[in-house]
Design a protein around this motif. Structure first.
Motif, short mmCIF file in Angstrom:
data_model
loop_
_atom_site.label_atom_id
_atom_site.label_comp_id
_atom_site.label_asym_id
_atom_site.label_seq_id
_atom_site.Cartn_x
_atom_site.Cartn_y
_atom_site.Cartn_z
N ALA A 116 0.77 -1.15 -0.12
CA ALA A 116 0.56 -0.01 0.42
C ALA A 116 0.99 1.06 0.18
CB ALA A 116 -0.78 0.22 1.01
N LEU A 117 0.36 2.31 -1.03
CA LEU A 117 0.78 3.27 -0.41
C LEU A 117 -0.08 4.81 -0.15
CD1 LEU A 117 2.51 3.62 -4.39
CD2 LEU A 117 4.02 2.70 -2.28
N ASP A 118 1.13 5.74 1.05
CA ASP A 118 0.42 6.73 0.78
C ASP A 118 1.01 8.36 0.79
OD1 ASP A 118 -0.75 9.39 2.35
OD2 ASP A 118 -0.11 8.70 4.44
N PRO A 119 1.24 8.10 -0.39
CA PRO A 119 1.51 9.72 -0.95
C PRO A 119 1.67 11.07 -0.30
CG PRO A 119 0.56 8.16 -2.96
CD PRO A 119 -0.20 8.18 -1.45
N ALA A 120 0.61 11.02 -0.27
CA ALA A 120 0.60 12.17 1.14
C ALA A 120 0.07 12.95 0.86
CB ALA A 120 1.47 12.21 2.38
N SER A 121 -0.11 13.72 -1.03
CA SER A 121 0.25 13.93 -1.93
C SER A 121 -0.31 15.52 -1.53
CB SER A 121 -0.81 13.73 -3.18
OG SER A 121 -1.83 14.43 -2.44
N SER A 122 -0.82 16.23 -0.67
CA SER A 122 -0.78 17.51 -0.17
C SER A 122 -0.05 18.45 0.26
CB SER A 122 -2.26 17.84 1.08
OG SER A 122 -3.29 17.00 0.72
N GLU A 123 0.92 17.41 0.82
CA GLU A 123 2.57 17.84 0.62
C GLU A 123 2.99 18.70 -0.52
OE1 GLU A 123 3.73 18.14 4.05
OE2 GLU A 123 1.54 17.24 4.84
N PHE A 124 2.97 17.66 -1.68
CA PHE A 124 3.29 18.47 -2.66
C PHE A 124 2.28 18.66 -3.43
CE2 PHE A 124 3.38 13.60 -3.15
CZ PHE A 124 2.35 13.62 -4.20
N TYR A 125 1.86 19.73 -3.23
CA TYR A 125 0.24 19.94 -3.93
C TYR A 125 0.68 21.76 -3.99
CZ TYR A 125 -3.67 21.45 -6.37
OH TYR A 125 -5.02 21.51 -7.14
N SER A 126 0.75 22.11 -5.42
CA SER A 126 0.41 23.02 -5.02
C SER A 126 -1.41 24.21 -4.96
CB SER A 126 1.35 24.65 -5.81
OG SER A 126 1.64 25.36 -5.99
N ASP A 127 -1.03 24.61 -4.37
CA ASP A 127 -3.16 25.12 -4.35
C ASP A 127 -2.98 26.18 -5.61
OD1 ASP A 127 -3.33 23.82 -2.62
OD2 ASP A 127 -3.60 25.23 -0.75
N GLU A 128 -1.89 27.56 -5.54
CA GLU A 128 -1.90 28.43 -6.50
C GLU A 128 -1.42 27.95 -8.49
OE1 GLU A 128 0.55 28.62 -3.63
OE2 GLU A 128 -1.24 29.68 -2.82
#
Ligand code: PGA
Ligand code: ZN
Length: 419
Positions: free
Chosen positions: A236-248
């Protein structure tokens, strides 16, 4: 009845201050609980009250301790510990905010968990029995054996690479299999010249070049331990992608590339085609990219488990919205994201009513408290992730399952995912 509620400042597994709460009953029973703390937290999590200022890097919790010792103690004095909902609601009302920022979710959760413990102690039953009655089940465990993202300086963007023993005769058998792989993985990494120091959750933190390279290492370790990737041990993976997403820019800054939501989706699709042992992806899309998460659910949700963590933050109101919008098919459950035992149970019920699987979770900053192990059994949660086979604040949770399994003489059913 509740005689006294008090708290103290202790330290978590990262050396940061946290809350320990005691609930003392008139019959002398003591309930004690320690509160964990995340690093890659969701924006809409209930608020940990921290002191600010210069002491302990501003992370002190003396204000939260004080709230327990004064306001919460006054409000709960004389209440029944057996009415968890009422105790929790009293604290929710006393706080008066939607995110528990006034008293602190850390203060409230400590008391909430300690109340359940005190009640169980008073009835002289184990916590899992008190919270769960007779209908109990051991969960499927997920072990985080390679740490990246905010949990290590390995430079890997995906935060967690987890192993789960899909074929196991008992909980113990599953733990043994993963322990074998854990040691083999260390040898394999060492042979290839990688570091074998561990990250926050007890997984290795090697400077691997890519997600694929990490998965390759896992395949190798599984096979060299004598197991079959996929049919015996899944990933299983948890990229926790909020950490590398730019809201802008609305892009994902992933492994040196700027990916759009669509590009990231096709990346995941290719990844599970190449590595069919991957059966679950958590937070593949950001908490601020509901559309991306929804599209992933539409396209991949029949094939694999898609877990919402930062996007739902164990909050029944936010989760309801996610269910309506067709986001994810599974939810991560963290008590301190919402701040009381009762609300956490509400969220679990909501998941069950809507066909979502549930995975109980530790935090990257943990304590020796094994509450979540008992809680997972009591809730028939189906799944749990609580770190690797190293660092006692992780392993103690798995050890608690071994104790519970022994206590129930192997008569307790085991959850199986995938079914
Ligand atoms: P956290 O990470 O405890 O640092 O928030 C756990 C997770 O993302 O699942
Ligand atoms: Zn997560």
């Amino acid at each position: 009845i509740i005689e006294k509620v008090r708290a103290r400042e202790i330290f978590d597994s990262r050396g940061n201050p946290t809350i320990e709460a005691d609930v003392i009953l008139s019959d002398g029973s003591l309930g004690r609980a320690e509160v964990p703390s995340g690093a890659s937290t969701g924006e809409r999590e209930a608020v940990e009250l921290r002191d600010g200022g210069s002491r302990l890097q501003g992370k002190g919790v003396s204000k939260a301790v004080n709230n327990v010792n004064t306001k919460i103690n006054d409000a709960l004095h004389g209440q029944s510990p057996f009415e968890q909902n009422k105790v929790d609601q009293t604290m929710i009302d006393l706080d008066g905010t939607s995110n528990k920022e006034k008293l602190g979710a850390n203060a409230i959760l400590g008391v909430s968990m300690a109340t359940a413990r005190a009640a169980a102690a008073s009835q002289k039953v184990p916590l899992y029995r008190y919270l769960g009655g007779v209908d109990l089940e051991l969960p499927q465990p997920f072990f985080n054996v390679i740490n990246g993202g905010a949990h290590a300086d390995s430079g890997i963007d995906v935060q967690e690479f987890l192993l789960t023993p899909v074929k196991r005769d008992s909980f113990r058998d599953g733990v043994e299999k993963v322990a074998n792989i854990y040691h083999t993985l260390k040898t394999v990494l060492g042979k290839e010249g990688y570091e074998t120091a561990v990250g926050d959750e007890g997984g290795f933190a090697p400077k691997l070049a890519s997600t694929e390279a990490a998965i390759e290492m896992l395949y190798r370790a599984i096979k060299e331990s004598g197991y079959k990737p996929g049919s015996e041990i899944a990933i299983a993976l948890d990229p926790a992608s909020s950490e590398f997403y730019s809201d802008e820019s609305k892009k994902y800054s992933f492994e040196g590339k700027e990916l759009s939501s669509e590009e990231l989706l096709s990346y995941y699709q290719d990844l599970i085609k190449e590595y069919p042992a991957v059966i679950s992806i958590e937070d593949g899309f950001s908490e601020n990219d509901w559309d991306g998460f929804h599209k992933q659910t539409e396209t991949m949700g029949k094939e694999i488990q898609l877990v919402g963590d930062d996007i739902f933050v164990t909050n029944p109101t936010i989760f309801k919205e996610g269910i309506e919008k067709g986001v994810a098919n599974s939810i991560l459950i963290k008590l301190n994201q919402i701040g009381t035992v009762s609300e956490t149970i509400d969220t679990i019920k909501l998941a069950r009513e809507n066909g979502y699987t549930t995975m109980i979770s530790h935090r990257s900053g943990e304590t020796g408290d094994t509450f979540i192990a008992d809680f997972a059994v009591a809730m028939n949660a189906g799944q749990i992730k609580t770190g690797s086979m190293a660092r006692s604040e992780r392993v103690e949770k798995y050890n608690q399952f071994l104790r519970i399994e022994e206590e129930l003489e192997g008569k307790i059913p085991m959850a199986q995912f995938p079914k």
